[in-house]
Write a protein that holds these residues in place. Structure first.
Motif, short mmCIF file in Angstrom:
data_model
loop_
_atom_site.label_atom_id
_atom_site.label_comp_id
_atom_site.label_asym_id
_atom_site.label_seq_id
_atom_site.Cartn_x
_atom_site.Cartn_y
_atom_site.Cartn_z
N GLY A 73 -4.06 6.68 -6.83
CA GLY A 73 -3.91 5.40 -7.02
C GLY A 73 -2.83 4.95 -7.98
N ASN A 106 0.80 -1.07 -0.10
CA ASN A 106 0.14 0.06 -0.17
C ASN A 106 0.95 1.20 0.08
OD1 ASN A 106 -1.89 2.22 0.35
ND2 ASN A 106 -2.97 1.22 2.20
N SER A 144 -0.33 4.38 -0.54
CA SER A 144 -1.52 5.52 -0.33
C SER A 144 -0.76 6.60 0.38
CB SER A 144 -2.57 4.97 0.04
OG SER A 144 -2.63 4.42 1.31
#
Length: 199
Positions: A199, A175, A177
């Motif tokens: 994203g 991840n 993010s």
């Protein structure tokens, strides 16, 4: 690779007009503790036992007062691999593949400094369709230590199981993010990323 055992054997016989050669190569990265090799992506243990057997013969002959030279040969290679499903799908694993080849080359000296070369090679195996590889060349040698070559040819590199059947688990998705949010909040980089989808 944490550890692997490799064995190798070679036999060769050379005579003025022909050469014979055979070799065997064995690789074992499958010890009972599983400490031979690991996937860099997941850390999973990978097993591999492989044997390669190769035999080749070559004949050569001069002609026209040794202005010309003819070479012909053939080879056969067998590759046996078992990765216990760690590097290949079980349906493709524990396999035996083979490659058979034949080749010939004619070289002719037109002048002490100029040679013509023509060659043809044929390869066939169970991993690829039959392949022809032709070659033609003119070689100019202004001295014994220097040569200029003009060559037209088609080359073929025989594939192996790792190019056709690899199946190694990838690592879990990461991840990013938080990193992306930090880059978008940066006053210098944020405007550059304005048109890039999240994203």
């Amino acid at each position: 690779i944490l550890g692997a055992a490799k064995s190798y054997g070679r036999l060769a016989y050379a005579a003025p007009r022909f050469n014979l050669m055979a070799w065997w190569n064995h690789r074992n990265a499958s010890d009972s503790t599983g400490n031979s090799q690991r996937s860099l992506a997941t850390g999973a243990y990978l097993f591999e036992t492989a044997n390669i057997y190769h035999a080749e013969g070559q004949y050569n002959h001069g002609f026209d007062g040794d202005r010309g030279k003819f070479i012909a040969g053939a080879s056969y290679r067998s590759i046996n691999v078992n990765t216990q499903g760690t590097l290949m799908n079980l349906a493709d694993d524990d396999r035996s593949d083979h490659i058979a080849s034949a080749y010939g080359q004619v070289e002719y000296r037109l002048h002490p400094q100029v040679r013509l070369v023509g060659a043809l090679r044929f390869d066939d195996g169970n991993l690829f369709d039959p392949q022809f590889s032709p070659k033609a060349a003119i070689v100019y040698s202004p001295s014994e230590h220097h040569s200029l070559r003009l060559t037209v040819n088609r080359a073929f590199m025989t594939p192996n199981y790792s190019e056709w059947f690899p199946q190694v688990a990838a690592g879990a998705p990461v991840n990013f993010s938080a990193l992306e949010a930090g880059l978008r909040a940066n006053p210098s980089l944020g405007p550059l990323l304005a048109g890039v989808p999240v994203g």
